[in-house]
Design an enzyme around this catalytic site. Sequence first.
Site, PDB file in Angstrom:
ATOM      1  N   LYS A   1       0.835  -1.206   0.000  1.00  0.00           N
ATOM      2  CA  LYS A   1       0.000   0.000   0.000  1.00  0.00           C
ATOM      3  C   LYS A   1       0.874   1.262   0.000  1.00  0.00           C
ATOM      4  CE  LYS A   1      -1.872   2.555   3.175  1.00  0.00           C
ATOM      5  NZ  LYS A   1      -1.744   3.890   2.549  1.00  0.00           N
TER       6      LYS A   1
ATOM      7  N   GLY B   1       7.133   4.579   8.178  1.00  0.00           N
ATOM      8  CA  GLY B   1       6.257   5.715   8.430  1.00  0.00           C
ATOM      9  C   GLY B   1       6.494   6.274   9.814  1.00  0.00           C
ATOM     10  N   SER B   2       5.436   6.812  10.416  1.00  0.00           N
ATOM     11  CA  SER B   2       5.596   7.484  11.706  1.00  0.00           C
ATOM     12  C   SER B   2       5.775   6.489  12.843  1.00  0.00           C
ATOM     13  CB  SER B   2       4.370   8.353  11.976  1.00  0.00           C
ATOM     14  OG  SER B   2       3.219   7.544  12.049  1.00  0.00           O
ATOM     15  N   THR B   3       6.461   6.928  13.880  1.00  0.00           N
ATOM     16  CA  THR B   3       6.654   6.096  15.066  1.00  0.00           C
ATOM     17  C   THR B   3       5.298   5.776  15.695  1.00  0.00           C
ATOM     18  OG1 THR B   3       8.866   6.952  15.434  1.00  0.00           O
ATOM     19  CG2 THR B   3       7.747   6.053  17.364  1.00  0.00           C
TER      20      THR B   3
ATOM     21  N   GLY C   1       3.787   3.006  13.785  1.00  0.00           N
ATOM     22  CA  GLY C   1       4.651   1.844  14.036  1.00  0.00           C
ATOM     23  C   GLY C   1       4.297   1.167  15.354  1.00  0.00           C
TER      24      GLY C   1
ATOM     25  N   GLU D   1      10.403   0.761  10.001  1.00  0.00           N
ATOM     26  CA  GLU D   1      11.361   1.868   9.796  1.00  0.00           C
ATOM     27  C   GLU D   1      10.623   3.131  10.183  1.00  0.00           C
ATOM     28  OE1 GLU D   1      14.397   1.542   8.785  1.00  0.00           O
ATOM     29  OE2 GLU D   1      14.404  -0.490   7.985  1.00  0.00           O
TER      30      GLU D   1
ATOM     31  N   CYS E   1      13.585  10.477   6.917  1.00  0.00           N
ATOM     32  CA  CYS E   1      13.671   9.996   8.297  1.00  0.00           C
ATOM     33  C   CYS E   1      15.102  10.102   8.826  1.00  0.00           C
ATOM     34  CB  CYS E   1      13.149   8.573   8.399  1.00  0.00           C
ATOM     35  SG  CYS E   1      13.774   7.493   7.119  1.00  0.00           S
TER      36      CYS E   1
ATOM     37  N   GLU F   1      10.642  14.944  15.953  1.00  0.00           N
ATOM     38  CA  GLU F   1      10.798  14.896  14.496  1.00  0.00           C
ATOM     39  C   GLU F   1       9.864  15.906  13.839  1.00  0.00           C
ATOM     40  OE1 GLU F   1      11.325  11.404  11.294  1.00  0.00           O
ATOM     41  OE2 GLU F   1       9.359  11.430  12.202  1.00  0.00           O
TER      42      GLU F   1
HETATM   43  P1  NAI Z   1       1.884   7.713   8.723  1.00  0.00           P
HETATM   44  O1  NAI Z   1       2.730   6.836   9.553  1.00  0.00           O
HETATM   45  O2  NAI Z   1       0.477   7.940   9.126  1.00  0.00           O
HETATM   46  O3  NAI Z   1       1.839   7.144   7.222  1.00  0.00           O
HETATM   47  C1  NAI Z   1       2.715   6.183   6.670  1.00  0.00           C
HETATM   48  C2  NAI Z   1       1.920   5.095   5.960  1.00  0.00           C
HETATM   49  O4  NAI Z   1       1.155   4.371   6.929  1.00  0.00           O
HETATM   50  C3  NAI Z   1       0.899   5.608   4.942  1.00  0.00           C
HETATM   51  O5  NAI Z   1       0.850   4.700   3.862  1.00  0.00           O
HETATM   52  C4  NAI Z   1      -0.397   5.568   5.732  1.00  0.00           C
HETATM   53  O6  NAI Z   1      -1.545   5.455   4.918  1.00  0.00           O
HETATM   54  C5  NAI Z   1      -0.223   4.321   6.567  1.00  0.00           C
HETATM   55  N1  NAI Z   1      -1.018   4.258   7.793  1.00  0.00           N
HETATM   56  C6  NAI Z   1      -1.534   5.290   8.518  1.00  0.00           C
HETATM   57  N2  NAI Z   1      -2.183   4.812   9.602  1.00  0.00           N
HETATM   58  C7  NAI Z   1      -2.058   3.462   9.579  1.00  0.00           C
HETATM   59  C8  NAI Z   1      -2.491   2.406  10.428  1.00  0.00           C
HETATM   60  N3  NAI Z   1      -3.175   2.657  11.544  1.00  0.00           N
HETATM   61  N4  NAI Z   1      -2.173   1.139  10.113  1.00  0.00           N
HETATM   62  C9  NAI Z   1      -1.455   0.878   9.008  1.00  0.00           C
HETATM   63  N5  NAI Z   1      -1.030   1.818   8.154  1.00  0.00           N
HETATM   64  C10 NAI Z   1      -1.317   3.094   8.437  1.00  0.00           C
HETATM   65  O7  NAI Z   1       2.636   9.092   8.557  1.00  0.00           O
HETATM   66  P2  NAI Z   1       2.001  10.512   8.148  1.00  0.00           P
HETATM   67  O8  NAI Z   1       0.777  10.804   8.936  1.00  0.00           O
HETATM   68  O9  NAI Z   1       1.883  10.545   6.686  1.00  0.00           O
HETATM   69  O10 NAI Z   1       3.162  11.495   8.622  1.00  0.00           O
HETATM   70  C11 NAI Z   1       3.222  11.904   9.982  1.00  0.00           C
HETATM   71  C12 NAI Z   1       4.640  12.008  10.459  1.00  0.00           C
HETATM   72  O11 NAI Z   1       5.254  10.752  10.435  1.00  0.00           O
HETATM   73  C13 NAI Z   1       5.544  12.887   9.610  1.00  0.00           C
HETATM   74  O12 NAI Z   1       5.403  14.225   9.930  1.00  0.00           O
HETATM   75  C14 NAI Z   1       6.883  12.338   9.952  1.00  0.00           C
HETATM   76  O13 NAI Z   1       7.334  12.900  11.159  1.00  0.00           O
HETATM   77  C15 NAI Z   1       6.632  10.860  10.160  1.00  0.00           C
HETATM   78  N6  NAI Z   1       6.962  10.065   8.953  1.00  0.00           N
HETATM   79  C16 NAI Z   1       8.104   9.332   8.948  1.00  0.00           C
HETATM   80  C17 NAI Z   1       8.467   8.631   7.815  1.00  0.00           C
HETATM   81  C18 NAI Z   1       9.717   7.844   7.752  1.00  0.00           C
HETATM   82  O14 NAI Z   1      10.252   7.647   6.671  1.00  0.00           O
HETATM   83  N7  NAI Z   1      10.216   7.331   8.853  1.00  0.00           N
HETATM   84  C19 NAI Z   1       7.662   8.668   6.596  1.00  0.00           C
HETATM   85  C20 NAI Z   1       6.430   9.421   6.727  1.00  0.00           C
HETATM   86  C21 NAI Z   1       6.131  10.101   7.869  1.00  0.00           C
END
Ligand code: NAI
Length: 493
Positions: A198, A250-252, A255, A272, A306, A403
Amino acid sequence: MKKKNKKSDVKLKFSGGWEYAPAPESKDHIRLKEKYDLFINGKFTEPETGKYFASINPSTEAKLADVAEAGDKDVDKAVKAARVAYENVWSRMPAAERGKYIYRIARIMQERAREFAVIESMDGGKAIRESRDVDVPLAAAHFFYYAGWADKLDYALPGAKAKSLGVAGQIIPWNFPLLMAAWKIAPALATGNTVVLKPAETTPLTAMKLAEVIQEAGLPPGVVNIVTGAGATGAAIVNHPGINKVAFTGSTEVGKIIQKTLAGSDRKYTLELGGKAANIIFEDAAIDQAVEGIINGIFFNQGHVCCAGSRLFVQESVADKVVRKLKDRMETLIVGDPLDKNTDIGAINSKDQLEKIRKYIKIGVNEGGEMYQSSCSVPSKGFWCRPTLFTNVSQSSRVVQEEIFGPVLAVQTFRTVEEVIEKANNIPYGLSGGVWTDKGSKIFKVTSQIRAGVIWANTYNKFDPTSPFGGYKESGVGREGGLHGLIPYLQTV
Ligand code: NAI
Ligand code: MG
């Protein structure tokens, strides 16, 4: 004879830098559909939900395409297709044959590199220079690299017999959409697993183009399924009992939810997550080179990284000089049209992310930090943030601890090696870091004592498919890339 610049080509900016005439990358060669369905069992399939959402261009706010929103039933269909493909085809295929399919994906991706780069910049906002020179070539390199492992798994884990796990559920973010898809899909396929992936809701388009490449490469139906949607779709993948392994970037915060969901089950996972990397400049460093590295480390991809070097520690004796040089260099950075080849900093990925960054800039100012922003103009439409620097912040400042995921750098000073190691480690994250010094001994001391998965020395943000990547502490669990990246997709029997 030296060609004279025409007056209209180059003009002097008031700020003292040079302003270049627009040099936009052409969009004529890209093919985007108006509507993208789900990619399930080798076909583009309408969602059971009947719902679609728009993916926009964050630099213009214009809609690029409608994309299907997958519900529980759609995810179930995708997982079942992946299971059948795993049992009947992919796990039974000779490993060398699997490798050939993965090579094919890599080669087609290379052939279509320009199209991928332009769509990546349009859908996500990143500068074309980065999508063209970093994201797309690295994504292809990951497929090439893991294709090579497919028939050599016996050498990956010497003395053990390795077997695939089954169906991998993979959820990726918006900061490196195609590259993260490659990080996830390539090792899963090489190890004989099938996939339900996804992409993030703001950047689904290169994943849908990748689905076209997978079709063209002739992969057996169901080996790779790509479902689009937001968090609920991601959660449906994580909660599906037919998934054997979850790979998430994605976000901690999310995670932690995933970790709780999977606790006590026999399903494997890699996470990650976030980061707050420290870049450390010692007084004996090559200062100009270090300043360039710091700039790259935090402003690359709008700071949506990240492993971004979002904290800077400068040895006190050179602090004034480094900060002055940083400000000078920030002033020359070009913020604007992501498709322009001169652009250094493209658009912020989404309105939400821009609001988050602005909130942190306010917090930094309210905490007493001294803020500096470059004076460049930014377009009126779209989501933009000028490169921003904070001095006069302390270890407890929120802009130092949390972050931000944007082009915001927090600068602190230090006197001794011990002090900077302690400060750099005093953070919930441990993904990456950087050290700038002329002395090998300092490099060894710092890199061995900083609790982070990757530390660069006298360079920053260098990636290679052969090199593992991943974090300590709240930055995640497991490693991706290299030989280490195979292990989470294998069980030993
Ligand atoms: P997010 O963690 O919500 O999104 C990442 C992915 O997870 C997206 O595909 C999203 O649709 C999916 N997702 C969201 N909720 C989920 C759930 N409950 N179960 C499974 N999958 C889910 O991150 P978001 O809201 O886009 O960004 C928020 C913050 O997270 C950013 O400001 C940044 O600080 C951090 N982030 C860190 C990343 C990294 O590479 N470590 C990448 C993106 C965001
Ligand atoms: Mg978009």
